[in-house]
Scaffold this motif. Structure first.
Motif, PDB file in Angstrom:
ATOM      1  N   ASN A  20       0.830  -1.213   0.000  1.00 29.69           N
ATOM      2  CA  ASN A  20       0.000   0.000   0.000  1.00 29.69           C
ATOM      3  C   ASN A  20       0.862   1.260   0.000  1.00 29.69           C
ATOM      4  O   ASN A  20       0.507   2.280   0.588  1.00 29.69           O
ATOM      5  N   GLY A  21       2.019   1.186  -0.649  1.00 31.57           N
ATOM      6  CA  GLY A  21       2.925   2.321  -0.735  1.00 31.57           C
ATOM      7  C   GLY A  21       3.846   2.481   0.450  1.00 31.57           C
ATOM      8  O   GLY A  21       4.710   3.360   0.453  1.00 31.57           O
ATOM      9  N   VAL A  22       3.703   1.635   1.478  1.00 32.54           N
ATOM     10  CA  VAL A  22       4.523   1.715   2.689  1.00 32.54           C
ATOM     11  C   VAL A  22       5.743   0.811   2.528  1.00 32.54           C
ATOM     12  O   VAL A  22       5.605  -0.358   2.152  1.00 32.54           O
ATOM     13  N   PRO A  23       6.959   1.319   2.811  1.00 32.10           N
ATOM     14  CA  PRO A  23       8.153   0.485   2.647  1.00 32.10           C
ATOM     15  C   PRO A  23       8.128  -0.734   3.564  1.00 32.10           C
ATOM     16  O   PRO A  23       7.787  -0.638   4.745  1.00 32.10           O
ATOM     17  N   ILE A  24       8.534  -1.878   3.007  1.00 30.24           N
ATOM     18  CA  ILE A  24       8.636  -3.119   3.768  1.00 30.24           C
ATOM     19  C   ILE A  24      10.093  -3.481   4.035  1.00 30.24           C
ATOM     20  O   ILE A  24      10.408  -4.148   5.014  1.00 30.24           O
ATOM     21  N   ASN A  25      11.012  -3.033   3.172  1.00 34.10           N
ATOM     22  CA  ASN A  25      12.428  -3.343   3.368  1.00 34.10           C
ATOM     23  C   ASN A  25      12.915  -2.864   4.733  1.00 34.10           C
ATOM     24  O   ASN A  25      12.567  -1.764   5.172  1.00 34.10           O
ATOM     25  N   ASN A  26      13.729  -3.679   5.399  1.00 33.63           N
ATOM     26  CA  ASN A  26      14.363  -3.241   6.623  1.00 33.63           C
ATOM     27  C   ASN A  26      15.292  -2.067   6.317  1.00 33.63           C
ATOM     28  O   ASN A  26      16.122  -2.158   5.415  1.00 33.63           O
ATOM     29  N   PRO A  27      15.174  -0.927   7.010  1.00 34.74           N
ATOM     30  CA  PRO A  27      15.973   0.246   6.646  1.00 34.74           C
ATOM     31  C   PRO A  27      17.477   0.058   6.786  1.00 34.74           C
ATOM     32  O   PRO A  27      18.253   0.793   6.175  1.00 34.74           O
ATOM     33  N   GLU A  28      17.924  -0.895   7.611  1.00 31.59           N
ATOM     34  CA  GLU A  28      19.358  -1.119   7.770  1.00 31.59           C
ATOM     35  C   GLU A  28      19.900  -2.134   6.770  1.00 31.59           C
ATOM     36  O   GLU A  28      20.852  -1.858   6.038  1.00 31.59           O
ATOM     37  N   SER A  29      19.325  -3.322   6.730  1.00 38.83           N
ATOM     38  CA  SER A  29      19.831  -4.363   5.823  1.00 38.83           C
ATOM     39  C   SER A  29      19.305  -4.188   4.405  1.00 38.83           C
ATOM     40  O   SER A  29      19.873  -4.741   3.459  1.00 38.83           O
TER      41      SER A  29
ATOM     42  N   ALA B 180       7.477  12.061   2.072  1.00 39.75           N
ATOM     43  CA  ALA B 180       7.373  11.068   3.133  1.00 39.75           C
ATOM     44  C   ALA B 180       8.525  11.260   4.101  1.00 39.75           C
ATOM     45  O   ALA B 180       9.599  11.739   3.730  1.00 39.75           O
ATOM     46  N   PHE B 181       8.274  10.891   5.336  1.00 42.09           N
ATOM     47  CA  PHE B 181       9.335  10.906   6.336  1.00 42.09           C
ATOM     48  C   PHE B 181       9.231   9.639   7.165  1.00 42.09           C
ATOM     49  O   PHE B 181       8.140   9.244   7.579  1.00 42.09           O
TER      50      PHE B 181
ATOM     51  N   SER C  68       9.459   6.635  -8.763  1.00 44.25           N
ATOM     52  CA  SER C  68       9.983   6.996  -7.450  1.00 44.25           C
ATOM     53  C   SER C  68       9.196   6.292  -6.358  1.00 44.25           C
ATOM     54  O   SER C  68       7.965   6.222  -6.391  1.00 44.25           O
ATOM     55  N   ALA C  69       9.930   5.742  -5.379  1.00 42.37           N
ATOM     56  CA  ALA C  69       9.299   4.984  -4.306  1.00 42.37           C
ATOM     57  C   ALA C  69       9.893   5.407  -2.978  1.00 42.37           C
ATOM     58  O   ALA C  69      10.992   5.942  -2.901  1.00 42.37           O
ATOM     59  N   ASN C  70       9.163   5.152  -1.919  1.00 40.74           N
ATOM     60  CA  ASN C  70       9.665   5.403  -0.576  1.00 40.74           C
ATOM     61  C   ASN C  70      10.514   4.218  -0.125  1.00 40.74           C
ATOM     62  O   ASN C  70      10.301   3.090  -0.545  1.00 40.74           O
ATOM     63  N   GLY C  71      11.482   4.479   0.750  1.00 40.87           N
ATOM     64  CA  GLY C  71      12.294   3.401   1.280  1.00 40.87           C
ATOM     65  C   GLY C  71      13.530   3.138   0.449  1.00 40.87           C
ATOM     66  O   GLY C  71      14.041   4.012  -0.248  1.00 40.87           O
TER      67      GLY C  71
END
Length: 747
Positions: free
Chosen positions: A113-122, A384-385, A149-152
């Motif tokens: 739903n447009g929300v990042p799923i990737n772990n921000p560190e790995s 986004a933030f 363009s995507a978030n995350g």
């Protein structure tokens, strides 16, 4: 475990732009569920349409449900172009992953739903934490290349955009189950209220997936849930979503060498193996990965007159877990333990021990977009933030025959990672005339990442855990430009896009000051043509992905002895993706796709160490293939459907590939060709049952013995004054012919 809850932040922009639904891929699966409109779901900004000049494929609800028997989402997408998959346990349950155009999961942007799923560190997505997610996903769009363009995390090979199920207008209940080889099983219960008072609706799902695994002891016990409360009116849609999972998976990620397989069998698993006091081979029974992950999303979609659409999202992801691991012959000093005097009077500096490696994460943020659709213009502005906090620490659980005090579960490393990510973009599609449109997408992204504390790597120079003191900022500007031509059955496009990506956590924690990782840059050039007719579809896409400073493994080690990735100046991926589909009658269709590619690092230098530790030598390898990047991939599917019965014969071929970047034969994965057969029959309106579907799948029909993943290493020893290079490798063996049966009741 204790946490400090971060405030969820709602800022300007991130979200929604789609034309009224067009089956958008060069070869669409034809599912009606692709026809999404504003009244049904919130539209997310990173979705492409037939007028967006990118290469993409849609996989609809019908396709997902037809193949969903508990296997991970990665395997439900494996028939799409340029995709390869692998399973640690060998049977598509547990730890699985996929590559697209040869790029691994840390370079594939995944969103729900447009929300990042990737772990921000790995930057990875651990699908094992979201088992049976496919049962609650409405459709998936895979964009290959830099995409929109995507978030995350930056999309360096592809993006996978999932949209969860829209609220149902009618009440329903569904019970489904599956059982098959290696005790693989799935049970899923789904219920929905339908519309209540013409405004409210509620949906829920509970799932369990289990498997003993094809690989020895590679068992999985997985639970997951999905819940949704929705409010809908003429101009407003509001949804509150919660989904997540709990997993307990026995480790199988060490793989086995071919010599070990010859001695112990193809299913041999070295994880947890040790030598018991009686000298016999034994296995640690608790060698499990244990993890819990929860996702919470609040989604608002609102019409603002005839031309504007507002989308706003708040999201929070919290997860924690640990893995329990038996390690043999470990240096005690590395774990904060002192050497001791053994029963024989000798000083003991190494011993077997059990360690726990823990991870706690909290990730939250907000995004909002404003979409303008009027006349020749389709434009969106968004921002986004997100804020992230990760806590990593290790504990010593037990030491064999240790003499001396051990604090219960004493910590031997402890560190925190924090990351803030701000993303702003504007995107517009201008219709020049009825057939030709111009596209521009401009993104600015700011990242601030810090790591503080003690690493799990031992620094032999200081006699202490390596200190972590990382404080880095990046500012990325990512432009994307393109033209799209659509007329009748014809579509053609050309585009250029820039993507930039910051290093991952491991690039810092495994490195040292002499190997400071820098960001990577991709210039992605794409051109495609599609002929789309009711009976026949043909598509071709050309791509040239030029990397600057791509981080790759060269064999180099850090000063703490860990393999590191190094920025190489020039590398590229170039290829052609072909797709075709034929539907001559209502009961039969044929679909085919093929990727021919060349994936190379220019002027690659390999590092090899004496005894894998000291005195490195270098070998100039020239232009070499990028690891895990086969030059040929193709998929073929024959699909039949008649009077409630359906059948599908699906085949996949993956060409040979290398597990290192040095093109060494010892690190080669041979090509493989795998065929699956799916059979099903649907009974309708049986004594109060709306629908009963039964199915049978035969995987790896022709019993191909193949490996889909692995690792490779090298070293040298000095013999009679000569340097003699030796190489070794481990392989992920995949299951031979096996069967799964499914049944689904819908009320």
């Amino acid at each position: 475990m204790n946490r400090t809850i971060l405030p969820a932040l709602l800022l300007l922009a991130a979200g929604a732009v789609n034309l009224p639904a067009v089956a958008g891929s060069p070869v669409s699966d034809g599912s009606d569920s692709l026809n999404l409109v504003l009244d049904q779901v919130e539209i997310v900004a990173n979705r492409a349409t037939a007028r967006t000049p990118v290469a993409f494929t849609n996989v609809g609800k019908r396709e997902l449900l037809r193949n969903n028997d508990g296997r991970d989402m990665t395997y439900l997408l494996q028939m799409t172009p340029s995709v390869t998959t692998t399973s640690d346990a060998g049977a598509a349950v547990g730890y699985t992953s996929m590559r697209i155009r040869g790029t691994d999961g840390s370079r594939i942007n995944v969103s729900a739903n447009g929300v990042p799923i990737n772990n921000p560190e790995s930057h990875n997505v651990y699908w094992v934490n979201m088992p049976d997610l496919a049962s609650s996903v409405g459709d998936v769009q895979i964009q290959r290349g830099a995409g929109t363009s995507a978030n995350g995390a930056g999309a360096f090979g592809a993006s996978v955009n999932m949209v969860t199920d829209a609220p149902s207008e009618d009440p329903y209940a569904e019970l489904s189950g599956a059982y098959g080889a290696y005790a693989t099983n799935r049970q899923t219960l789904r219920v929905g209220s339908g519309l209540l008072g013409e405004r409210w609706s509620f949906d829920a799902r509970l799932s369990h997936v289990g498997s003993a695994g094809y690989i020895e002891r590679a068992s999985s016990e997985l639970w997951s849930y999905f819940g949704q409360a929705a409010y809908s009116s003429y101009d407003t849609n509001l949804r509150l979503l919660a989904f997540g999972g709990k997993e307990r998976t026995y480790m199988a990620w060490d793989y086995a060498s071919k010599e070990q397989m010859e001695e112990f069998g193809r299913r041999y698993n070295p994880c947890g193996e040790y030598t018991a006091d009686d000298g016999e081979r034994a296995y640690y029974p608790d060698q499990y990965d244990n993890y819990i992950q929860h996702h919470l999303q609040l989604l608002l979609n609102r019409r603002l007159g005839d031309s504007f659409r507002l989308n706003a999202t708040l999201h929070l992801t919290c997860d924690d877990g640990y893995y329990d691991q038996y390690k043999t012959r470990r240096t005690l000093e590395e774990y904060g333990l002192s050497p001791y005097t053994g029963a024989d009077g000798e000083t003991v500096t190494k011993s077997d021990l059990i360690r726990l490696k823990n991870n706690e994460n909290l990730f939250g943020g907000g995004q909002v977009t404003l979409n303008y659709l009027h006349g020749r213009w389709n434009a969106v502005g968004g921002a986004a933030f997100t804020a992230f906090r990760g806590h990593h620490f290790g504990q010593v659980k037990w030491v064999r025959n240790y003499v001396g005090p051990i604090d219960p579960l004493q910590r031997y490393y402890d560190n925190y990672g924090r990351k803030q990510d701000a993303n702003f973009y504007v995107r517009a599609n201008y219709q020049i005339d009825r057939s030709l449109s111009a596209y521009a997408d401009l993104q600015y992204r700011h990242i601030h990442y810090t790591i503080r504390g003690a690493s799990d790597n031992w620094d032999w120079n200081t006699g202490a855990p390596a200190a972590l003191d990382v404080d880095r900022r990046w500012n990325f500007f990512n432009p994307k430009l393109g033209l799209n031509y659509t007329r009748g059955s014809h579509r053609a496009f050309a585009s250029w896009a820039v993507a930039q990506k910051e290093p991952t956590r491991d690039n810092f924690t495994d490195g040292d000051p002499a190997h400071r990782p820098e960001s990577e840059r991709l210039n992605d050039f794409e051109a495609g043509y599609t002929f789309n007719h009711r009976v026949f579809t043909l598509g071709v896409n050309l791509y040239y992905m030029l990397y600057r400073d791509q981080l790759v493994a060269t064999g180099e080690l850090s000063d703490t002895g860990n393999p590191i990735s190094v920025n190489v100046p020039d590398s590229y991926r170039a290829g052609i993706e072909l797709q075709a589909a034929l539907r001559p009658c209502r009961w039969f269709d044929w679909a085919f796709n093929m990727t021919l590619s060349r994936n190379r690092i220019k002027d690659f230098t390999e590092y090899i160490y004496e005894d894998e530790w000291t005195n490195p030598i270098t070998i100039d390898r020239g232009d070499t293939p990028i690891a895990f990047s086969p030059d040929l991939i193709f998929s073929n599917s024959f699909n039949f459907s008649f009077l409630g019965a359906d059948a599908s014969l699906q085949s996949r071929y993956v060409g040979e590939q290398y597990m290192n970047n040095a093109r060494s034969e010892e690190a080669r994965l041979d090509s493989y060709f795998v065929t699956d057969l799916h059979l099903g029959y649907t009974f309708r309106h049986l004594h109060g049952i709306r629908e009963l579907r039964i199915g049978l799948s035969v995987y790896n029909l022709f019993n191909e013995k193949y490996f889909s993943n692995g690792y490779a290493g090298a070293g040298y020893s000095v013999v009679d004054g000569e340097k003699v290079i030796y190489r070794y490798a481990g392989y992920a063996a995949q299951a031979p012919t096996h069967v799964m049966a499914t049944a689904t009741l819908r009320f």
